[in-house]
Design a protein around this motif. Structure first.
Motif, PDB file in Angstrom:
ATOM      1  N   GLY A 140     -14.760  -5.969  14.151  1.00  0.00           N
ATOM      2  CA  GLY A 140     -15.986  -6.049  14.934  1.00  0.00           C
ATOM      3  C   GLY A 140     -16.291  -4.718  15.589  1.00  0.00           C
ATOM      4  O   GLY A 140     -15.385  -3.927  15.883  1.00  0.00           O
ATOM      5  N   TYR A 142     -19.783  -2.219  17.641  1.00  0.00           N
ATOM      6  CA  TYR A 142     -21.134  -2.175  18.200  1.00  0.00           C
ATOM      7  C   TYR A 142     -21.615  -0.726  18.231  1.00  0.00           C
ATOM      8  O   TYR A 142     -20.824   0.220  18.041  1.00  0.00           O
ATOM      9  N   HIS A 152     -15.060   0.565  17.411  1.00  0.00           N
ATOM     10  CA  HIS A 152     -14.472  -0.629  16.815  1.00  0.00           C
ATOM     11  C   HIS A 152     -13.706  -1.377  17.896  1.00  0.00           C
ATOM     12  O   HIS A 152     -12.987  -0.769  18.693  1.00  0.00           O
ATOM     13  N   HIS A 153     -13.822  -2.691  17.906  1.00  0.00           N
ATOM     14  CA  HIS A 153     -13.060  -3.490  18.860  1.00  0.00           C
ATOM     15  C   HIS A 153     -11.577  -3.513  18.475  1.00  0.00           C
ATOM     16  O   HIS A 153     -11.232  -3.619  17.295  1.00  0.00           O
ATOM     17  N   TYR A 169     -21.788  -8.977  14.508  1.00  0.00           N
ATOM     18  CA  TYR A 169     -21.680  -7.692  15.199  1.00  0.00           C
ATOM     19  C   TYR A 169     -22.778  -6.745  14.722  1.00  0.00           C
ATOM     20  O   TYR A 169     -23.290  -6.870  13.600  1.00  0.00           O
TER      21      TYR A 169
END
Length: 295
Positions: A140, A142, A152-153, A169
């Protein structure tokens, strides 16, 4: 059901023949039969294309070669060459894929396409783990329009499947991203001015503007040999293009007061970074900033 839909895989070669054995071997094990591989060669040496020809023949992989004959046209332009070829061949889905990736399971492609069709998705990504460490690289992401980055998460966190949920996402890297032909016909191709880096951020930003978001499918995993081609921001190439394209991305896509805040933030942070790296990388960053304002 998904075998009736045609998938076009687009991969761009650049001077990394050592990663190809794993890529083609794992691709050959996929149980989805109705696919076609488009290989775009940007290499300055003959080995990657020669090896790709040998391996696709060895593994009986259906392929189209686009040979740029030693001219590195860039990742964005290479992907565009693949997009045009895939759409001309009436592919229903297109998968942007680096050739430094390894599939974990033989059902990866069929699982992705099956979910895309069943849930009417326009864009999806698996969980991507770095290799060989197998830590999270993408689960995921944003687009931060103030800092002009696409984080990136949970990057570099241990991979615990139970902690990753399916969700939509704004961002996923085009090192492995499946999209529909319909999306490409609406959003268009990559912006070739980026050459490399931020071409995916720009593309995903335009997808978001058109109402498309990436569906993360946490039950599907692939492995990525991160930075095997360009060396990331530890190379002159990476440092220059990351700095240049960040400025260009802001000037192209961010409006109003936020544009000026983002430009000031990006210039200041890149300048501070240039003070802590080697003279060569410092020069690359400063030149990148300057050229970003000229684009």
């Amino acid at each position: 059901m998904n075998q009736n839909k045609k998938l076009g895989l687009i991969t761009v070669l650049y001077n990394s023949p050592n990663v190809l054995d794993d890529f083609f071997a794992s691709l050959s094990l996929q149980d989805h039969d109705n696919y076609h591989l488009y290989i775009i060669d940007n290499s300055s040496i003959p080995e990657p294309l020669e090896k790709s020809r040998q391996l696709t023949q060895l593994h009986n992989i259906p392929v189209t070669f686009i040979d740029n004959k030693g001219n590195n046209v860039g990742v964005a332009a290479g992907n565009n060459q693949g997009i045009v070829a895939a759409l001309n061949d009436v592919c229903d889905y297109v998968l942007f894929i680096n050739n430094d990736l390894i599939f974990e399971m033989p059902s990866t492609l069929s699982d992705l396409m099956g979910t895309m069709q069943a849930d009417s998705l326009a864009m999806c990504s698996p969980v991507i783990l770095n290799y060989p460490a197998k830590k999270i690289w993408y689960a995921g992401g944003y687009i931060d329009t103030i800092r002009a980055i696409a984080p990136h998460h949970d990057i570099d966190a241990s991979y615990l499947p139970s902690t990753i949920a399916r969700a939509s996402y704004a961002y996923a890297p085009t090192c492995f991203l499946m999209v529909t032909a319909e999306l490409l016909n609406r959003v268009g191709c990559m912006d070739e001015k980026y050459f490399a880096y931020y071409d995916d951020t720009d593309f995903l930003f335009r997808c978001n503007q058109a109402g498309y978001f990436v569906e993360l499918l946490p039950n599907i995993v692939i492995y990525h040999k991160v930075g095997s081609s360009t060396g990331g921001d530890l190379s002159y190439f990476g440092s220059y293009h990351l700095a240049r394209n960040r400025i260009y991305f802001i000037r192209k896509n961010i409006g109003g007061l936020k544009r000026y805040v983002s430009l000031v933030y990006s210039v200041l942070t890149r300048y501070v970074r240039s003070l802590s790296v080697s003279p060569e990388l410092s020069k690359a960053i400063r030149k990148g900033i300057s050229d970003g304002f000229k684009m």
